[in-house]
Write a protein that holds these residues in place. Structure first.
Motif, short mmCIF file in Angstrom:
data_model
loop_
_atom_site.label_atom_id
_atom_site.label_comp_id
_atom_site.label_asym_id
_atom_site.label_seq_id
_atom_site.Cartn_x
_atom_site.Cartn_y
_atom_site.Cartn_z
N ASP B 239 13.48 -4.01 1.94
CA ASP B 239 14.57 -3.07 1.88
C ASP B 239 14.30 -2.16 0.67
OD1 ASP B 239 17.18 -1.97 2.19
OD2 ASP B 239 17.88 -3.31 0.59
N LEU B 240 15.04 -1.08 0.52
CA LEU B 240 14.81 -0.18 -0.62
C LEU B 240 15.88 -0.34 -1.71
CD1 LEU B 240 13.61 3.04 1.25
CD2 LEU B 240 12.22 1.35 0.05
N ASP B 241 17.12 0.13 -1.42
CA ASP B 241 18.18 0.08 -2.44
C ASP B 241 18.43 -1.35 -2.92
OD1 ASP B 241 18.62 2.81 -2.31
OD2 ASP B 241 20.14 2.64 -0.73
N ASN B 242 18.48 -1.52 -4.21
CA ASN B 242 18.72 -2.81 -4.85
C ASN B 242 17.66 -3.85 -4.52
OD1 ASN B 242 20.98 -2.32 -6.47
ND2 ASN B 242 22.29 -2.31 -4.64
N THR B 243 16.53 -3.41 -3.97
CA THR B 243 15.42 -4.32 -3.73
C THR B 243 14.17 -3.76 -4.41
OG1 THR B 243 16.38 -5.05 -1.64
CG2 THR B 243 14.05 -5.51 -1.97
N LEU B 244 13.72 -2.58 -3.95
CA LEU B 244 12.57 -1.96 -4.63
C LEU B 244 13.00 -1.22 -5.90
CD1 LEU B 244 9.93 -0.51 -2.18
CD2 LEU B 244 10.11 -2.77 -3.19
N TRP B 245 14.24 -0.77 -5.91
CA TRP B 245 14.79 -0.19 -7.14
C TRP B 245 16.26 -0.60 -7.24
CZ3 TRP B 245 12.73 3.51 -3.46
CH2 TRP B 245 13.69 4.02 -2.57
N SER B 289 14.99 0.08 6.01
CA SER B 289 16.08 0.42 5.10
C SER B 289 17.08 1.37 5.75
CB SER B 289 15.48 1.08 3.85
OG SER B 289 16.47 1.76 3.13
N LYS B 290 18.37 1.09 5.50
CA LYS B 290 19.40 2.02 5.93
C LYS B 290 19.56 3.05 4.83
CE LYS B 290 21.99 -0.71 9.15
NZ LYS B 290 23.21 -1.22 9.66
N ASN B 291 19.15 4.26 5.12
CA ASN B 291 19.13 5.28 4.08
C ASN B 291 18.94 6.65 4.71
OD1 ASN B 291 19.30 5.55 1.23
ND2 ASN B 291 17.89 3.81 1.05
N ASN B 292 19.28 7.69 3.94
CA ASN B 292 18.86 9.02 4.35
C ASN B 292 17.38 9.12 4.06
OD1 ASN B 292 21.30 10.11 5.20
ND2 ASN B 292 21.92 10.53 3.08
N VAL B 293 16.61 9.43 5.08
CA VAL B 293 15.16 9.38 4.91
C VAL B 293 14.70 10.33 3.80
CG1 VAL B 293 14.72 11.03 6.80
CG2 VAL B 293 12.95 9.38 6.15
N ASP B 294 15.35 11.48 3.66
CA ASP B 294 14.92 12.44 2.63
C ASP B 294 15.15 11.90 1.22
OD1 ASP B 294 14.15 14.12 4.62
OD2 ASP B 294 16.00 15.32 4.59
N PHE B 313 2.51 1.76 2.64
CA PHE B 313 3.34 1.24 3.72
C PHE B 313 2.74 1.57 5.08
CE2 PHE B 313 6.28 1.81 0.15
CZ PHE B 313 6.77 0.51 0.06
N ALA B 314 2.51 0.53 5.87
CA ALA B 314 1.94 0.75 7.20
C ALA B 314 3.00 1.26 8.16
CB ALA B 314 1.34 -0.56 7.71
N SER B 315 4.26 0.99 7.84
CA SER B 315 5.34 1.47 8.70
C SER B 315 6.58 1.68 7.83
CB SER B 315 5.64 0.44 9.79
OG SER B 315 6.81 0.82 10.49
N MET B 316 7.29 2.80 8.07
CA MET B 316 8.50 3.06 7.30
C MET B 316 9.65 3.35 8.24
SD MET B 316 7.29 5.18 3.94
CE MET B 316 6.68 6.64 4.75
N LYS B 317 10.59 2.43 8.32
CA LYS B 317 11.79 2.65 9.13
C LYS B 317 12.93 2.91 8.15
CE LYS B 317 9.71 1.87 12.95
NZ LYS B 317 9.26 3.11 13.57
N ILE B 318 13.14 4.19 7.87
CA ILE B 318 14.23 4.56 6.96
C ILE B 318 15.19 5.40 7.78
CG2 ILE B 318 14.82 5.70 4.79
CD1 ILE B 318 11.78 5.38 4.05
N ASN B 319 16.31 4.81 8.17
CA ASN B 319 17.22 5.49 9.10
C ASN B 319 18.56 4.76 9.10
OD1 ASN B 319 16.81 3.11 10.70
ND2 ASN B 319 14.94 4.02 11.53
N TRP B 320 19.42 5.10 10.05
CA TRP B 320 20.73 4.43 10.13
C TRP B 320 20.80 3.53 11.35
CZ3 TRP B 320 23.35 4.34 5.85
CH2 TRP B 320 23.09 5.34 4.90
N ILE B 321 19.66 3.26 11.94
CA ILE B 321 19.61 2.33 13.07
C ILE B 321 19.72 0.91 12.51
CG2 ILE B 321 18.13 1.53 14.98
CD1 ILE B 321 16.83 4.35 14.88
N ASP B 322 20.26 -0.01 13.32
CA ASP B 322 20.43 -1.36 12.78
C ASP B 322 19.08 -2.00 12.44
OD1 ASP B 322 19.83 -3.66 15.02
OD2 ASP B 322 20.27 -1.68 15.85
N ILE B 330 8.96 -2.34 14.04
CA ILE B 330 7.87 -2.51 13.07
C ILE B 330 6.82 -3.45 13.64
CG2 ILE B 330 7.28 -3.51 10.81
CD1 ILE B 330 9.99 -2.43 9.78
N ALA B 331 7.29 -4.57 14.21
CA ALA B 331 6.34 -5.55 14.77
C ALA B 331 5.52 -4.93 15.89
CB ALA B 331 7.10 -6.78 15.26
N THR B 332 6.18 -4.16 16.76
CA THR B 332 5.47 -3.53 17.87
C THR B 332 4.46 -2.50 17.35
OG1 THR B 332 7.56 -3.68 19.02
CG2 THR B 332 5.83 -2.44 20.13
#
Lengths: 77, 583
Positions: B239-245, B289-294, B313-322, B330-332
């Motif tokens: 995750d990003l918020d409160n995990t990577l920073w 991560s649930k985040n605004n991608v920008d 990062f081999a894959s980045m899912k930064i969006n509001w999807i669950d 990511i696995a696929t």
């Protein structure tokens, strides 16, 4: 407190708590072997925050002995 | 360090485990120069937690010599796959453990050399008689010397003797296939000698390692089992918020998040560095991560203190999807099993969601305090490998190249054009000392494109290569974006006019480029050249190898009973976009 002691014995010896009493020992509990006794000693020491001496450890032959020696350490069960 | 459960917990749990109900199984032997009761139970329980059935043999107290030297011992009858030999300093030193200076320096040196030779001999005898991997512990360097602070001034002093024995033991083990040194000395140092060695229980029952530390020891030893079974993890999803920073970039802003060389941002910086180190060793990183991608990308691209950048990062899912949907994608996208993923997220709700819905994923509770993030990560024993190959180290780079291939695929007008533009080269090589570890590793972990899913340890592969009726080979795949490394493996039995394919597998990362047809064609050509009339193969279906189901029939193999057969009178067609080189 007695129930806490019986609970630990029951857990370590894998025996129903209803079958545990002060005279429970190697004769009445099948799983009461030397290794389980070491573990039991350890668990009781951790639970009641005491350390049995070597003499006490060697003297313990049944549940009642645990009670007696716990009393020496100021733990009334 | 996460707190372990009591030994009694493991003893109780172990009673209700049926190791036979698991598909993956392992047989472990524990040999020791002192009582190690309870260790087998801890390992058994920890194995069942990762769905591995563990059957154990525990040698009688200090009987390891007899067990190893006696050809018909219960140890060899048990036939373990992993054997732990745990020795202690006191039993190896004997009299000298108490009176090290009762002999002169030359005699001390000679004594250590003799003891080392004894251990070497035991190791050699064991490995010559057993296919088991052997894990030998080193010796705990004593903290006490009768010479006190002057001990370090002594020529070949008490502590130096043990350190010297340890370093020579490690040097020897490095030269031995299938033998590994377990750093017991480091284990004891880490937890503290006064904690680990329990004199109370030692005098009472010759129990050296305190019951409270047997579970910690079990945890460390299980890493060998995970590695040997290929049950190790390949990918960390963060995750990003409160995990990577620290903080929430969408609310606190680019300048407001905590990520710096000074506190409190330094805890996150440390965590990122540890993740990067794993990436450099070949662990794939991805973001969920649930985040605004920008907002998030601005931090990843421009923050002055960021360690993990886009290229890591081999894959980045930064969006509001669950997060569940993201995780599956990511696995696929990375073509890896859910069971090879570790998920790190500060939010207990997200962790619950993933661990409930995708229990195959290892979801780690990072706790609330970022101070602990790095140490919790380092405590995981899920990334260990018994052999780190060149391919492992390059993996991060390879996934980056994969991203570029995907861009090309998106811009190509049709698949044929795309494949042609890739300039794929298949290098066919017979197994050798360099490739054997990787070949074994691929048989252990490849599930999807695998005809027979036979699992082979290094020792078995090595045996095949010495057998003239067997052919063990691998295919290294290169293209214009880079080197995919060794990605295909085959084992063939040659029986006069028939070649029987025992194993044929391919890393799923390179599926969909016709490479499997290329490798198979090359094998068929070799068979023909060496005078075979037909090649037979078998498809053994599993829960995961559906992608291989039609491979043989599509290629032109004809079903005959339990085999699929290709007559070498037929034409062998190599897909035109592939170039095959034999090395």
């Amino acid at each position: 407190m007695t129930s806490k002691l019986y609970e630990i014995v029951s857990k370590i010896m894998n025996t129903p708590i209803s079958q545990i009493n002060d005279s429970s020992g190697p004769e009445s509990i099948e799983t009461w072997d030397s290794f389980n006794v070491y573990i039991l000693l350890n668990e009781i020491e951790v639970e009641f925050n005491i350390r049995f001496t070597l003499d006490e450890s060697l003297d313990i032959k049944n549940v009642g002995d645990f009670k007696r020696h716990l009393k020496n350490h100021g733990v009334d069960v | 360090m996460p707190k372990e459960k009591n030994l009694s917990h493991y003893m109780n749990e172990a009673k209700s485990i049926d190791p036979n109900k698991y598909e993956k199984k392992t047989k472990i032997a524990i040999l020791g120069s002192f009582t190690l009761n309870g260790l087998a139970e801890v390992i058994q329980v920890k194995c069942s937690e990762i769905k591995v059935g563990c059957i154990s043999y525990v040698s009688n107290y200090n009987q390891y010599n007899q067990d190893i030297l006696n050809y018909s011992s219960a140890l060899y009858k048990f036939s373990p796959t992993i054997t732990f030999l745990i020795l202690d300093t006191q039993s190896i030193l004997g009299h000298l453990y108490y009176f090290p200076y009762s002999v002169d320096v030359e005699q001390r040196k000679r004594y250590i050399t003799e003891k080392l030779d004894e251990i070497k001999n035991i190791i050699k005898i064991f490995t010559s008689r057993s296919n088991s991997k052997l894990i030998v512990s080193n010796f705990v360097v004593p903290t006490y010397s009768p010479y006190g602070i002057y001990d370090s001034k002594m020529d070949y002093g008490f502590k130096e003797m043990i350190s010297d024995l340890n370093s020579k033991l490690v040097d020897f083990i490095k030269t031995q296939n299938s033998v590994y040194c377990y750093d017991l000395d480091r284990f004891v140092t880490r937890h503290g000698q006064t904690n680990v060695f329990d004199y109370h229980k030692y005098f009472f029952g010759d129990i050296k390692i305190s019951f409270d530390y047997i579970p910690y020891l079990g945890h460390e030893l299980v890493s060998y089992i995970k590695a040997a079974l290929g049950a190790n993890k390949k990918c960390i999803v963060v995750d990003l918020d409160n995990t990577l920073w620290g903080g929430i970039v969408g609310e606190d802003g680019f300048e407001g998040i905590k990520l710096s060389k000074t506190p409190p941002g330094n805890a996150y910086l440390e965590f990122q560095k540890r993740l990067l180190a794993l990436h450099k060793r070949g662990i794939i990183l991805a973001i969920n991560s649930k985040n605004n991608v920008d907002d998030a990308l601005e931090v990843i691209r421009k923050h002055p203190d960021i360690v993990l950048k886009e290229e890591h990062f081999a894959s980045m899912k930064i969006n509001w999807i669950d997060k569940l949907t993201n995780m599956k994608e990511i696995a696929t996208e990375l073509n890896i099993g859910l069971d090879s993923i570790v998920f790190l997220d500060d939010d207990p709700v997200n962790r619950d969601l993933i661990s409930m819905e995708l229990p195959q994923i290892l979801t780690v509770d990072l706790g609330e305090d970022p101070v602990n993030f790095a140490s919790i990560l380092m405590e995981l024993n899920d990334f260990d490998l018994l052999q780190i190959t060149e391919d492992d180290v390059k993996r991060g780079q390879m996934y980056l190249e994969d991203k570029n291939r995907k861009y090309l695929l998106e811009s190509a007008t049709n698949l044929d054009d795309f494949l042609k533009q890739l300039n794929i080269i298949i290098e066919m090589k017979n197994a050798d000392e360099f490739s054997i570890p990787r070949i074994s590793q691929l048989t252990l972990k490849t599930n999807q494109f695998n005809l027979t899913t036979k699992r082979y340890q290094e020792e078995e592969i090595r045996k095949f290569t010495n057998d003239k009726t067997m052919l063990v080979g691998c295919a290294q795949i290169k293209d214009k974006f880079g080197d995919n490394g060794i990605a295909g493996v085959y084992v063939v039995k040659k029986e006069n006019s028939e070649w029987i394919i025992d194993t044929f597998l391919m890393s799923c990362r390179i599926m969909g480029r016709g490479i499997e047809d290329g490798i198979l064609s090359a094998i068929l050509e070799d068979a023909k050249k060496q005078g075979a009339k037909k090649v037979k193969a078998m498809f053994i279906p599993t829960a995961k190898n559906q992608p291989t189901a039609n491979f043989l029939s599509d290629y032109g193999f004809v079903n005959e009973g339990s085999y699929w057969v290709f007559s070498l009178e037929n034409e062998i067609i190599i897909p035109p976009h592939l170039k095959i080189e034999r090395k």
